[in-house]
Design a protein around this motif. Structure first.
Motif, mmCIF file in Angstrom:
data_model
loop_
_atom_site.group_PDB
_atom_site.id
_atom_site.type_symbol
_atom_site.label_atom_id
_atom_site.label_comp_id
_atom_site.label_asym_id
_atom_site.label_seq_id
_atom_site.Cartn_x
_atom_site.Cartn_y
_atom_site.Cartn_z
ATOM 1 N N CYS A 1 6.568 10.933 1.234
ATOM 2 C CA CYS A 1 7.877 10.203 1.654
ATOM 3 C C CYS A 1 9.295 11.117 1.753
ATOM 4 O O CYS A 1 9.761 11.150 0.700
ATOM 5 C CB CYS A 1 8.178 8.867 1.307
ATOM 6 N N PRO A 2 9.810 11.269 2.958
ATOM 7 C CA PRO A 2 11.057 12.123 2.702
ATOM 8 C C PRO A 2 12.107 11.160 2.432
ATOM 9 O O PRO A 2 13.275 11.572 1.979
ATOM 10 C CB PRO A 2 11.317 12.368 4.303
ATOM 11 N N GLU A 3 12.053 9.617 2.321
ATOM 12 C CA GLU A 3 12.966 8.659 2.214
ATOM 13 C C GLU A 3 13.290 8.739 0.606
ATOM 14 O O GLU A 3 14.176 8.806 -0.053
ATOM 15 C CB GLU A 3 12.802 7.440 2.766
ATOM 16 N N SER A 4 12.072 8.510 -0.051
ATOM 17 C CA SER A 4 11.966 8.316 -1.567
ATOM 18 C C SER A 4 11.792 9.565 -2.208
ATOM 19 O O SER A 4 12.452 9.953 -3.354
ATOM 20 C CB SER A 4 10.910 7.443 -1.937
ATOM 21 N N LEU B 1 1.435 4.192 -2.625
ATOM 22 C CA LEU B 1 0.815 5.728 -2.401
ATOM 23 C C LEU B 1 1.944 6.769 -2.249
ATOM 24 O O LEU B 1 1.793 7.785 -2.493
ATOM 25 C CB LEU B 1 -0.098 5.795 -1.102
ATOM 26 N N LEU B 2 3.278 6.034 -1.723
ATOM 27 C CA LEU B 2 4.268 7.001 -1.241
ATOM 28 C C LEU B 2 5.542 6.669 -1.826
ATOM 29 O O LEU B 2 6.492 7.114 -1.602
ATOM 30 C CB LEU B 2 4.559 6.709 0.116
ATOM 31 N N ASN B 3 5.678 5.606 -2.570
ATOM 32 C CA ASN B 3 6.915 4.889 -2.972
ATOM 33 C C ASN B 3 7.852 4.649 -1.666
ATOM 34 O O ASN B 3 9.060 5.078 -1.664
ATOM 35 C CB ASN B 3 7.710 5.944 -3.902
ATOM 36 N N CYS B 4 7.334 4.055 -0.741
ATOM 37 C CA CYS B 4 7.915 3.666 0.450
ATOM 38 C C CYS B 4 9.163 2.935 0.529
ATOM 39 O O CYS B 4 9.198 2.020 -0.415
ATOM 40 C CB CYS B 4 6.703 3.018 1.396
ATOM 41 N N GLN B 5 9.883 3.068 1.178
ATOM 42 C CA GLN B 5 11.417 2.601 1.116
ATOM 43 C C GLN B 5 11.585 1.741 2.405
ATOM 44 O O GLN B 5 12.644 1.162 2.615
ATOM 45 C CB GLN B 5 12.635 3.501 1.077
ATOM 46 N N GLN B 6 10.481 1.528 3.118
ATOM 47 C CA GLN B 6 10.564 0.443 4.558
ATOM 48 C C GLN B 6 11.285 1.025 5.228
ATOM 49 O O GLN B 6 12.118 0.076 5.749
ATOM 50 C CB GLN B 6 10.567 -0.872 4.058
ATOM 51 N N CYS B 7 11.498 2.305 5.703
ATOM 52 C CA CYS B 7 12.343 2.683 6.766
ATOM 53 C C CYS B 7 11.883 2.397 8.058
ATOM 54 O O CYS B 7 12.739 2.344 9.167
ATOM 55 C CB CYS B 7 12.691 4.065 6.574
ATOM 56 N N GLY B 8 10.805 1.858 8.371
ATOM 57 C CA GLY B 8 10.306 1.375 9.390
ATOM 58 C C GLY B 8 9.963 2.532 10.770
ATOM 59 O O GLY B 8 9.361 2.476 11.785
ATOM 60 N N ASP B 9 10.361 3.715 10.308
ATOM 61 C CA ASP B 9 10.303 4.819 11.105
ATOM 62 C C ASP B 9 9.618 6.114 10.424
ATOM 63 O O ASP B 9 10.031 6.960 10.179
ATOM 64 C CB ASP B 9 11.381 5.379 11.821
ATOM 65 N N CYS B 10 8.417 6.012 10.358
ATOM 66 C CA CYS B 10 7.831 6.947 9.116
ATOM 67 C C CYS B 10 7.702 8.371 9.701
ATOM 68 O O CYS B 10 7.326 8.685 10.788
ATOM 69 C CB CYS B 10 6.220 6.330 9.036
ATOM 70 N N GLY B 11 7.806 9.279 8.685
ATOM 71 C CA GLY B 11 8.000 10.584 8.747
ATOM 72 C C GLY B 11 7.301 11.337 7.931
ATOM 73 O O GLY B 11 7.406 12.640 7.408
ATOM 74 N N ILE B 12 6.242 10.625 7.253
ATOM 75 C CA ILE B 12 5.450 11.466 6.420
ATOM 76 C C ILE B 12 4.651 12.554 6.754
ATOM 77 O O ILE B 12 4.182 13.620 6.027
ATOM 78 C CB ILE B 12 4.413 10.478 5.473
ATOM 79 N N GLU B 13 4.412 12.591 8.030
ATOM 80 C CA GLU B 13 3.438 13.797 8.339
ATOM 81 C C GLU B 13 4.326 15.117 8.344
ATOM 82 O O GLU B 13 3.782 16.217 8.226
ATOM 83 C CB GLU B 13 3.083 13.768 9.945
ATOM 84 N N LEU C 1 0.720 -1.224 -0.011
ATOM 85 C CA LEU C 1 0.149 0.062 0.009
ATOM 86 C C LEU C 1 0.851 1.344 -0.004
ATOM 87 O O LEU C 1 0.762 2.245 -0.761
ATOM 88 C CB LEU C 1 -0.717 -0.135 1.302
ATOM 89 N N LYS C 2 1.866 1.444 0.942
ATOM 90 C CA LYS C 2 2.752 2.546 1.173
ATOM 91 C C LYS C 2 3.752 2.780 -0.178
ATOM 92 O O LYS C 2 4.118 3.828 -0.550
ATOM 93 C CB LYS C 2 3.557 2.569 2.118
ATOM 94 N N LYS C 3 3.876 1.485 -0.799
ATOM 95 C CA LYS C 3 4.922 1.698 -2.144
ATOM 96 C C LYS C 3 3.824 2.339 -3.135
ATOM 97 O O LYS C 3 4.536 3.198 -3.758
ATOM 98 C CB LYS C 3 5.121 0.386 -2.568
ATOM 99 N N SER D 1 7.723 -3.165 10.165
ATOM 100 C CA SER D 1 6.657 -2.361 10.009
ATOM 101 C C SER D 1 6.331 -0.950 10.697
ATOM 102 O O SER D 1 6.342 -0.726 12.241
ATOM 103 C CB SER D 1 5.509 -3.231 10.645
ATOM 104 N N SER D 2 6.294 -0.051 9.980
ATOM 105 C CA SER D 2 6.178 1.378 10.568
ATOM 106 C C SER D 2 4.950 1.711 11.353
ATOM 107 O O SER D 2 4.901 2.429 12.452
ATOM 108 C CB SER D 2 6.478 2.558 9.653
ATOM 109 N N TRP D 3 3.831 0.951 10.884
ATOM 110 C CA TRP D 3 2.632 0.847 11.502
ATOM 111 C C TRP D 3 2.775 0.430 12.921
ATOM 112 O O TRP D 3 2.138 1.143 14.053
ATOM 113 C CB TRP D 3 1.523 0.108 10.755
ATOM 114 N N MET E 1 15.443 15.056 3.771
ATOM 115 C CA MET E 1 15.085 16.108 4.818
ATOM 116 C C MET E 1 13.647 15.670 5.556
ATOM 117 O O MET E 1 12.690 15.902 4.772
ATOM 118 C CB MET E 1 15.052 17.364 3.945
ATOM 119 N N ARG E 2 13.725 15.779 6.820
ATOM 120 C CA ARG E 2 12.267 15.520 7.573
ATOM 121 C C ARG E 2 12.113 16.979 8.210
ATOM 122 O O ARG E 2 10.926 17.020 8.927
ATOM 123 C CB ARG E 2 12.467 14.578 8.666
ATOM 124 N N ASN E 3 12.862 17.909 8.209
ATOM 125 C CA ASN E 3 12.594 19.005 8.672
ATOM 126 C C ASN E 3 12.675 20.368 8.008
ATOM 127 O O ASN E 3 12.527 21.476 8.354
ATOM 128 C CB ASN E 3 13.810 19.474 9.950
#
Ligand code: SF4
Length: 524
Positions: free
Chosen positions: A420-423, A402-414, A398-400, A484-486, A429-431
């Protein structure tokens, strides 16, 4: 007489002069001798409070600023060491901080850094384990851990020369965060637009941010002007019109061109002093200290007439966004905020609204069902059996999508508006945005929009762009990679937990930005 940057800066009657020195990829030889000779002459001249030394400028290897800086510091002139996040992870940076303290060096310019350049065997791996906000937070914590609790004196950078509304606000929101996380001084990037230089002073004043700002002033030669005009030096802006003017000045003979460049640097320095900057940071002089003297002497001659030169520094681009409306009487801005018109595309509207509502109902600490989610997550985590793997598989797919998720396990999308700050960001950059974007496009991949440009447009949909100034993201927890970041979120294992030392510090208000809105009304 030896100078101390921090004490000079605390003297309100002193206008601060610093200068950037750029070591090269050699440990002995002409470039190093030149840098050392510059420092000696700067000390003898007596007007400079410090020299700053770059950290692998442009992402390319050079002599360590710590080693060279120590030599210069011992010779009697204070040093500002650039520390970037590009080449070292948090362990390397901590070790470097300990080394700097041991060496007695305390002035730091905390930077995200340009992207990686080429070294042995090709391009280096970009690290970016921390960003500049984390770095400031880290140096704060280093201070708090030591007996000498204000050892590190920490500066940050800002580019007031951004083209578009989202980039302009992204820069200032991140600056707000940097100041909240402990920056002691600011050094600007370079541009030739007096109104943009003034905009930073207006922003600081409007937000009651009492921090000294030093304006970058540079000796522009045709070669450097060409490179800056092409956008190859992130964060700097030289317009086509200015580049053509410089070519014209240098066309007949180099001497005329050189003195025109010295005059331009002196005029810009005088303007910045007049606008309220606490000092200037001189760059672009690599051969002869005489040029610095000429700039400062010329500045002293003309500084009282700084307003006469404002019209010479109006190299705005036709599509440049200014945070404040133009002042019809002067070449500067008025104190009235300009309208905000930047809009997200239909795709981003839908994408943001969908993820925002899912996030609020499933991944908010305040959700009414938090206890149930936690219980389910604990069972899944403790069993780690087939159901856990099915949930993880579902999350990944799902996250791939929606977000091209890289499975970092510590989600920072908010933080970047549910992107996704990783992809999405090559520097992760998260800040907030680095200084390198150009007309909204990424410094590293110019065919893509910067995620922070998009984040601004997306947060504008819910009138919450100020989140970008107040939500401080701790560094990613690498120990959670590929988990799993969830589940991590609901079990309190990710960066939201107080168990992570930096997150803990942020949650207790040690280094988190005060929940203060960024003022958008008239300047008082
Ligand atoms: S879990 Fe990490 S990689 Fe995946 S979307 Fe979130 S931030 Fe990006």
């Amino acid at each position: 007489m030896s100078r101390n940057f921090r004490s000079d800066l605390s003297d309100p009657d002193r206008f601060i002069i610093t200068m950037e020195l750029v070591p090269k990829a050699e440990s002995t030889g002409r470039s190093i001798n030149t840098v050392l000779e510059f420092s000696k002459q700067a000390l003898n001249d007596g007007r400079l409070s410090a020299v700053s030394i770059t950290d692998n400028p442009g992402g390319n290897p050079s002599l360590s600023p710590d080693v060279l800086g120590k030599e210069i510091l011992d010779s009697g002139i204070d040093v500002i060491v650039h520390v970037t996040c590009r080449d070292m992870n948090r362990m390397g940076i901590e070790s470097r901080a300990l080394q700097l303290r041991r060496m007695g060096m305390n002035n730091i310019l905390a930077l995200t850094g340009d992207y990686s350049g080429k070294g042995f065997g090709g391009q280096g791996a970009p690290v970016f384990d921390l960003d500049s906000v984390n770095l400031l937070c880290f140096f704060n914590m280093m201070n708090q851990k030591s007996e000498d609790s204000d050892h590190f004196f920490k500066g940050c950078a800002v580019s007031p020369f951004k083209w578009t509304e989202p980039e302009c606000y992204a820069q200032y929101y991140k600056l707000r965060k940097k100041i909240s996380t402990g920056a002691d001084f600011i050094i600007t990037q370079l541009g030739y637009d007096a109104r943009k230089y003034y905009e930073l002073i207006q922003f600081l004043k409007n937000n009651d941010l009492k921090i000294p700002a030093l304006a970058s002033v540079y000796l522009l030669t045709p070669r450097v002007a060409r490179v800056m005009n092409s956008g190859r030096i992130p964060g700097t802006v030289v317009s086509k019109e200015l580049y053509m003017k410089i070519l014209e000045e240098w066309k007949s003979d180099k001497r005329t061109g050189y003195f025109a460049s010295v005059d331009r640097a002196a005029k810009l320095a005088a303007i910045c002093k007049g606008l309220g900057y606490r000092g200037i940071h001189i760059g672009g002089i690599h051969r002869n200290f005489k040029t610095v003297k000429r700039i400062l002497d010329r500045m002293a001659e003309i500084e009282n007439s700084w307003q006469d030169f404002l019209k010479e520094f109006d190299y705005s681009q036709p599509d440049h966004y200014y945070m404040y409306e133009k002042n019809k009487q002067s070449a500067l801005s008025s104190d009235i905020l300009a309208p905000k018109n930047s809009k997200a595309t239909s795709f981003h509207k839908l994408h943001f609204k969908f993820l925002h509502s899912i996030h609020n109902s499933l991944f908010s600490i305040n959700t009414p069902h938090a206890a149930i989610y936690k219980k389910i997550s604990r069972q899944l985590y403790q069993n780690s059996g087939i159901v856990y793997h099915l949930v993880k598989f579902f999350e990944d797919v799902l996250k791939k999508i929606l977000l091209n998720c890289q499975q970092c396990g510590d989600c920072g999308i908010e933080y970047p508006g549910f992107l996704c700050p990783e992809s999405g960001c090559p520097k992760h950059m998260r800040n907030g945005a680095c200084g390198g974007s150009r007309k909204g496009k990424c410094e590293v991949y110019p065919d893509r929009f910067c995620i922070w440009y998009l984040a601004y447009q997306r947060f504008a949909l819910i009138e919450k762009t100020e989140n970008m100034a107040t939500a401080c993201a701790p560094p990613r927890m690498w120990e959670l990679n590929k988990t799993s970041s969830w589940i991590n979120f609901h079990l309190g294992r990710d960066h939201h937990t107080k168990l992570c030392s930096i997150a803990g510090a942020c949650n207790t208000g040690l280094c988190s930005p005060k929940k203060q809105t960024v003022k958008t009304d008239r300047i008082k």
